[in-house]
Design an enzyme around this catalytic site. Structure first.
Site, PDB file in Angstrom:
ATOM      1  N   ASN A   9       0.939  -1.024   0.000  1.00 37.93           N
ATOM      2  CA  ASN A   9       0.121  -0.143  -0.166  1.00 37.93           C
ATOM      3  C   ASN A   9       0.848   1.111   0.167  1.00 37.93           C
ATOM      4  O   ASN A   9       1.498   1.780   0.849  1.00 37.93           O
ATOM      5  CB  ASN A   9      -1.011  -0.079   1.227  1.00 37.93           C
ATOM      6  CG  ASN A   9      -1.866   1.130   1.385  1.00 37.93           C
ATOM      7  OD1 ASN A   9      -1.901   2.082   0.404  1.00 37.93           O
ATOM      8  ND2 ASN A   9      -2.393   1.402   2.594  1.00 37.93           N
ATOM      9  N   TRP A  10       1.020   1.881  -1.274  1.00 38.93           N
ATOM     10  CA  TRP A  10       1.963   2.885  -1.308  1.00 38.93           C
ATOM     11  C   TRP A  10       1.560   4.164  -0.763  1.00 38.93           C
ATOM     12  O   TRP A  10       2.060   5.212  -0.408  1.00 38.93           O
ATOM     13  CB  TRP A  10       2.386   3.223  -2.720  1.00 38.93           C
ATOM     14  CG  TRP A  10       2.992   1.936  -3.342  1.00 38.93           C
ATOM     15  CD1 TRP A  10       3.370   0.795  -2.956  1.00 38.93           C
ATOM     16  CD2 TRP A  10       3.442   2.153  -4.756  1.00 38.93           C
ATOM     17  NE1 TRP A  10       4.048   0.183  -3.708  1.00 38.93           N
ATOM     18  CE2 TRP A  10       4.172   0.700  -4.926  1.00 38.93           C
ATOM     19  CE3 TRP A  10       3.314   3.153  -5.878  1.00 38.93           C
ATOM     20  CZ2 TRP A  10       4.694   0.537  -6.024  1.00 38.93           C
ATOM     21  CZ3 TRP A  10       4.065   2.538  -6.931  1.00 38.93           C
ATOM     22  CH2 TRP A  10       4.765   1.351  -7.004  1.00 38.93           C
ATOM     23  N   LYS A  11       0.112   4.361  -0.285  1.00 43.68           N
ATOM     24  CA  LYS A  11      -0.616   5.425   0.375  1.00 43.68           C
ATOM     25  C   LYS A  11      -0.267   6.691  -0.458  1.00 43.68           C
ATOM     26  O   LYS A  11      -0.329   6.671  -1.711  1.00 43.68           O
ATOM     27  CB  LYS A  11       0.040   5.675   1.989  1.00 43.68           C
ATOM     28  CG  LYS A  11      -0.443   4.254   2.587  1.00 43.68           C
ATOM     29  CD  LYS A  11       0.036   4.352   4.083  1.00 43.68           C
ATOM     30  CE  LYS A  11       0.041   3.181   4.769  1.00 43.68           C
ATOM     31  NZ  LYS A  11      -0.029   3.203   6.313  1.00 43.68           N
ATOM     32  N   HIS A  96      -9.552   1.232   5.152  1.00 42.21           N
ATOM     33  CA  HIS A  96      -8.012   1.381   5.754  1.00 42.21           C
ATOM     34  C   HIS A  96      -8.135   2.340   6.947  1.00 42.21           C
ATOM     35  O   HIS A  96      -8.940   3.425   6.918  1.00 42.21           O
ATOM     36  CB  HIS A  96      -7.023   1.921   4.872  1.00 42.21           C
ATOM     37  CG  HIS A  96      -5.644   2.039   5.499  1.00 42.21           C
ATOM     38  ND1 HIS A  96      -5.128   2.872   6.054  1.00 42.21           N
ATOM     39  CD2 HIS A  96      -4.623   1.197   5.133  1.00 42.21           C
ATOM     40  CE1 HIS A  96      -4.111   2.497   6.463  1.00 42.21           C
ATOM     41  NE2 HIS A  96      -3.580   1.423   5.925  1.00 42.21           N
ATOM     42  N   GLU A  98      -6.858   4.771   7.967  1.00 43.33           N
ATOM     43  CA  GLU A  98      -6.279   6.212   7.638  1.00 43.33           C
ATOM     44  C   GLU A  98      -7.676   6.736   7.024  1.00 43.33           C
ATOM     45  O   GLU A  98      -7.865   8.068   7.227  1.00 43.33           O
ATOM     46  CB  GLU A  98      -5.086   6.320   6.512  1.00 43.33           C
ATOM     47  CG  GLU A  98      -3.874   6.033   7.674  1.00 43.33           C
ATOM     48  CD  GLU A  98      -2.743   5.460   6.870  1.00 43.33           C
ATOM     49  OE1 GLU A  98      -2.619   5.622   5.423  1.00 43.33           O
ATOM     50  OE2 GLU A  98      -1.941   4.727   7.488  1.00 43.33           O
ATOM     51  N   GLY A 172       2.935   2.257  10.752  1.00 44.18           N
ATOM     52  CA  GLY A 172       3.848   3.487  10.586  1.00 44.18           C
ATOM     53  C   GLY A 172       4.606   3.910  11.750  1.00 44.18           C
ATOM     54  O   GLY A 172       5.119   4.977  11.922  1.00 44.18           O
ATOM     55  N   SER A 212       3.707  -2.009  10.192  1.00 41.95           N
ATOM     56  CA  SER A 212       5.099  -2.176  10.506  1.00 41.95           C
ATOM     57  C   SER A 212       5.915  -3.508  10.098  1.00 41.95           C
ATOM     58  O   SER A 212       6.833  -4.130  10.850  1.00 41.95           O
ATOM     59  CB  SER A 212       5.585  -1.770  11.929  1.00 41.95           C
ATOM     60  OG  SER A 212       5.137  -0.271  12.101  1.00 41.95           O
ATOM     61  N   GLY A 234       5.280   1.187   4.594  1.00 38.73           N
ATOM     62  CA  GLY A 234       6.494   1.958   4.617  1.00 38.73           C
ATOM     63  C   GLY A 234       7.573   0.825   3.851  1.00 38.73           C
ATOM     64  O   GLY A 234       8.159   1.386   2.932  1.00 38.73           O
TER      65      GLY A 234
HETATM   66  P1  13P Z   1       3.351   0.471   7.591  1.00 35.39           P
HETATM   67  O1  13P Z   1       3.670  -0.896   7.220  1.00 35.39           O
HETATM   68  O2  13P Z   1       4.060   1.585   7.191  1.00 35.39           O
HETATM   69  O3  13P Z   1       2.979   0.356   9.152  1.00 35.39           O
HETATM   70  O4  13P Z   1       1.821   0.622   7.145  1.00 35.39           O
HETATM   71  C1  13P Z   1       0.977  -0.624   7.303  1.00 35.39           C
HETATM   72  C2  13P Z   1      -0.339  -0.125   6.692  1.00 35.39           C
HETATM   73  O5  13P Z   1      -1.130   0.833   7.006  1.00 35.39           O
HETATM   74  C3  13P Z   1      -0.614  -0.832   5.270  1.00 35.39           C
HETATM   75  O6  13P Z   1      -1.876  -0.593   4.686  1.00 35.39           O
END
Ligand code: 13P
Length: 250
Positions: A9-11, A96, A98, A172, A212, A234
């Protein structure tokens, strides 16, 4: 035997050019003929087409980070399921944390998006997970099972659903859930699915862990009986790390 699935997931990261470079690097690192597990990348909407053209013919599938529940219309800033399907996506991430935290998504709107995505022929990665406050106040189980139940309300067939358990406190932050902590919740999710859809459907459902995940912890997490891959943030922005995590699932 469930086939593991690892999705990056590149966000909100990478321009179109940067996305193209990362997709090229991932396909290169993975090598031709890879078949160890299912793999996907989820660039931003504007980079879907470009990234899609690069991964075409490889083992990497195109994934959208979200989609709206209407086909089209006056929904400024949104992209519909029909559109992401037409852009070449096979999966879409829905709910998600977020989106829930910053964009007002609720279990009800998540459910509308899930149903629309399925009706457009997309497979769905439904994200669930508790905040630190919810975990510390002892309501983790009810929060997660409610997200599962309400997110899937009215969905009769879960063949095209993947659930991603992403504890918000681990996203994150560098704080991974321990493999035992993650396994406990994955089992809870599978038990909930068994209550709703029966044992057979539950035993086929893939449940990804997210939060993470790194090359250094992926092997241990993916070895747990109810962890069927990962949703990677990440570490998915670095081709070598992402492919190392894919290999840990293979
Ligand atoms: P991280 O791997 O950066 O913690 O993010 C996880 C995530 O939200 C994947 O959708």
């Amino acid at each position: 035997m469930r086939r593991k699935i690892v999705v990056g997931n590149w966000k909100m990261n990478n321009t179109i050019t940067e996305s193209a470079a990362l997709a090229t690097a991932i396909v290169g690192e993975l090598g031709a003929g890879f078949s160890g597990c299912e793999v996907g990348i989820a660039p931003t909407f504007i980079a879907l087409q470009e990234a899609g053209s690069i991964i075409e013919g490889s083992a990497v599938q195109l994934v959208a980070q979200n989609c709206h529940y209407e086909n089209d219309g006056a929904f400024t800033g949104e992209v519909s399921a029909r559109m992401v399907k037409a852009a070449g996506c096979s999966y879409v991430i829905i709910g998600h944390s977020e989106r829930r935290q910053f964009f007002g998504e609720t279990n009800a709107t998540v459910n509308l998006r899930v149903k629309k995505a399925l009706s457009e022929g997309l497979k769905v990665i439904l994200c669930v997970g508790e905040t630190l406050g919810e975990r510390e106040s002892g309501i983790m189980a009810s929060v997660v099972t409610t997200q599962v139940r309400e997110g899937l309300a009215g969905v009769s067939d879960i063949t095209e659903i993947v659930v991603a358990y992403e504890p918000v406190w681990a996203i994150g932050t560098g704080k991974t859930a321990s493999s035992a902590q993650a396994e406990e919740v994955h089992l809870l999710i599978r038990t909930t699915i068994a209550e709703l859809y029966g044992q057979k459907a539950a035993s086929h459902l893939r449940i990804q862990y997210g939060g993470s995940v790194k090359p250094s912890n992926a092997v241990e997490l993916f070895a747990m009986p109810n962890i069927d891959g990962g949703l990677i943030g990440g570490a998915a922005l670095n081709a070598a790390d992402f492919v190392a995590i894919i290999r840990a699932a293979s």
